[in-house]
Design an enzyme around this catalytic site. Structure first.
Site, PDB file in Angstrom:
ATOM      1  N   GLY A 120       0.819  -1.222   0.000  1.00  0.00           N
ATOM      2  CA  GLY A 120       0.000   0.000   0.000  1.00  0.00           C
ATOM      3  C   GLY A 120       0.839   1.251   0.000  1.00  0.00           C
ATOM      4  O   GLY A 120       2.049   1.195  -0.249  1.00  0.00           O
ATOM      5  N   ASN A 121       0.207   2.382   0.249  1.00  0.00           N
ATOM      6  CA  ASN A 121       0.936   3.655   0.306  1.00  0.00           C
ATOM      7  C   ASN A 121       0.307   4.557   1.352  1.00  0.00           C
ATOM      8  O   ASN A 121      -0.709   4.208   1.960  1.00  0.00           O
ATOM      9  CB  ASN A 121       0.963   4.324  -1.076  1.00  0.00           C
TER      10      ASN A 121
END
Ligand code: C5P
Length: 400
Positions: free
Chosen positions: A203-204
Site C-alpha cells: 500500500g501507500n
C-alpha cells in the site's frame, strides 16, 4: 481560530481536529488567559502552524507582524469565547492579538461563547451578544448542562460537531459560487492496497484528505459528486455518493463504469503501479522460508486509459513526485496521459502531499498556464484547482 481563557479551552483541540478532518487548514491565535488552560504547543503540534499569542515578536519572531495571520483566511472562529473577549469585541477594543485580528478581519466571524451561567445571563453579556449579532457575527449558542463550577444552566460550550456544522454553513454560504451546478464530477481518493495474501498488502501513505477536500469543494459549488475511494478513514459527508474501491482493479472498474456519464474526472487517488501477480491463499507461513520474493506486475493506468476513451470530459491528474526533477516529470505526465491539468506536489516538501492538512502544489495547465501555489490548506488548494478547471467545463460544446 481564536481561543480564549476558560475551562472549555481544551475542547478547542477537538474542534481543531474536526476542522482538519473536514479538510480545513487552521491557524490558531490564543489569549494569554487561554494559555493558562491549554499550552500553545498543543495547538502548534496539531495545526502544524505557528500559534499567535502576542502582538509583539519575540527572539524567534522578530518584527511586528501581528495581523499577518489574517492573510488568506476565509473565516474567523472564536471558540471558546469568554465574556471578557465578547465584551472587548462588542466595544471594538484591540487590546490583544485575538481582538486585534477580529477588528481587522474582513471575512465572516463565528463565535461560540462559553462561561459560567450567571455571566452568560448577565444583562451586560446579553447586550454585548446583541451588539455582535448586529455587527454580523454568527453565534453558536452555548448549551445548557452541568458546568465546570457545578452549576446547571446555559453557558457550556456547544459540542465541537455543532460548532463545525455552523462554521461550514457560514463558509458554504459565503463561498457559494454555484459554478459547477449541473456538472457531474468523478473524484478518486485514497491509496489502493494490493493483496499479497489473505491478510497482507502492498500500500501507500495516501490519507484521502486532498480528494475529500476536492469533493466538498465541488459539492459546495453545486456539482453532483461521485467519490471512488480506496481505504480512506475519514468521515463521509452529505451530498456525495461514495463507491468503495480498495484495489487498483476495483478502482479501474468503478471509474470505467462512472466515467461516461461524467463531465469531469479528478484522479487524486494514489493508485498502485504494481500489484502481486497472485495473492497467496490464506496467510503466508514465515516458518516455510527465510526470504520471500513476491512477483509484481504493472497495473493499468486508469487515467491514461480513460483519457483514450474520453468524450468531452475535463481530465485532471495528480503527480506526487519526489525531488527537484519532479516538476518536469509532472509536465511530461500531462502530455503523455493526454489530460487537461496535472497537479504536482513534491512529496519531499514539508507540509506537502501525504497525510497532513496542508499541501504545496503547482497546477500545470490548462494550456500553457502553470501556477506554483504557496503552502495552503487542502480545501483552499481544492478551490484553486476548481477555479482553474471551471472555465474548461464551460468551454465544452453543449452535449446533444
Ligand atoms: O504516473 P503516475 O502514477 O505518477 O501518475 C499519477 C496520476 O495517474 C494520478 O492522477 C493517479 O491517480 C493516476 N494513476 C492512475 N492509474 C494508475 C496509476 C496512477 O490513474 N495505475
Amino acid at each position: 481560530m481564536g481561543v480564549t481563557g476558560g475551562i472549555a479551552a481544551y475542547k478547542s483541540l477537538d474542534v481543531l481536529r474536526m476542522l482538519q478532518r473536514h479538510g480545513h487548514g487552521v491557524s490558531v491565535v490564543m489569549t494569554h488567559t487561554a494559555e493558562r488552560f491549554v499550552g500553545s504547543a498543543s495547538f502548534a503540534a496539531l495545526s502544524q502552524r505557528e500559534v499567535g499569542t502576542s502582538m509583539f515578536g519575540d527572539a524567534d519572531q522578530p518584527g511586528y507582524h501581528h495581523l499577518d495571520v489574517n492573510e488568506g483566511k476565509d473565516l474567523m472562529l472564536i471558540a471558546p469565547a469568554s465574556a471578557n473577549t465578547i465584551a472587548q469585541m462588542a466595544s471594538g477594543f484591540a487590546s490583544n492579538l485575538l481582538t486585534s485580528c477580529y477588528l481587522a478581519f474582513r471575512g465572516p466571524v463565528v463565535v461560540a461563547p462559553a462561561m459560567n451561567t450567571s455571566m452568560w445571563l448577565h444583562p451586560a453579556t446579553s447586550r454585548n451578544i446583541e451588539t455582535l449579532r448586529a455587527d454580523g457575527v454568527h453565534l453558536v449558542e452555548p448549551e445548557s448542562g452541568l458546568l465546570a463550577d457545578g452549576a446547571v444552566g446555559p453557558g457550556r460550550l456547544a459540542e465541537p460537531s455543532s460548532i463545525v456544522a455552523a462554521l461550514e454553513a457560514v463558509l458554504g454560504a459565503s463561498q457559494a459560487r454555484n459554478d459547477l451546478a449541473g456538472v457531474k464530477v468523478l473524484i478518486s481518493a485514497g491509496g489502493t492496497r494490493e493483496p499479497i495474501d489473505a491478510v497482507r498488502y502492498v500500500g501507500n501513505r495516501s490519507s484521502g484528505r486532498m480528494g475529500w477536500a476536492l469533493a466538498a469543494a465541488a459539492r459546495d459549488r453545486g456539482a453532483e459528486v461521485v467519490m471512488v475511494q480506496a481505504n480512506v478513514d475519514l468521515p463521509r459527508e452529505g451530498g456525495i455518493r461514495y463507491i468503495d474501491a480498495p484495489t487498483a482493479a476495483a478502482m479501474r472498474d468503478a471509474c470505467r463504469a462512472e466515467f461516461p456519464s461524467c463531465d469531469m474526472l479528478i484522479m487524486c487517488a494514489a493508485v498502485a503501479d504494481y500489484r502481486p501477480v497472485a495473492a497467496a491463499d490464506g496467510k503466508l507461513d514465515k516458518s516455510k522460508a527465510d526470504a520471500l520474493t513476491v512477483e509484481m506486475e504493472r497495473t493499468t493506468d486508469i487515467l491514461a486509459e480513460l483519457a483514450a476513451l474520453r468524450d468531452d470530459q475535463v481530465l485532471i491528474g495528480f503527480a506526487a513526485e519526489h525531488g527537484p526533477e519532479g516538476l518536469e516529470r509532472a509536465r511530461g505526465k500531462r502530455t503523455r496521459k493526454a489530460v487537461d491539468m496535472v497537479v504536482h506536489n513534491d512529496a519531499a516538501t514539508e507540509g506537502a502531499a501525504f497525510e497532513g492538512p496542508d499541501n504545496v502544489v503547482t497546477i500545470i495547465g490548462p494550456g500553457e498556464s502553470e501556477a506554483a501555489l504557496p503552502r495552503m490548506s487542502k480545501r483552499e488548494c481544492a478551490e484553486r484547482i476548481l477555479d482553474a478547471a471551471c472555465p474548461l467545463v464551460d468551454a465544452r460544446p453543449v452535449r446533444a
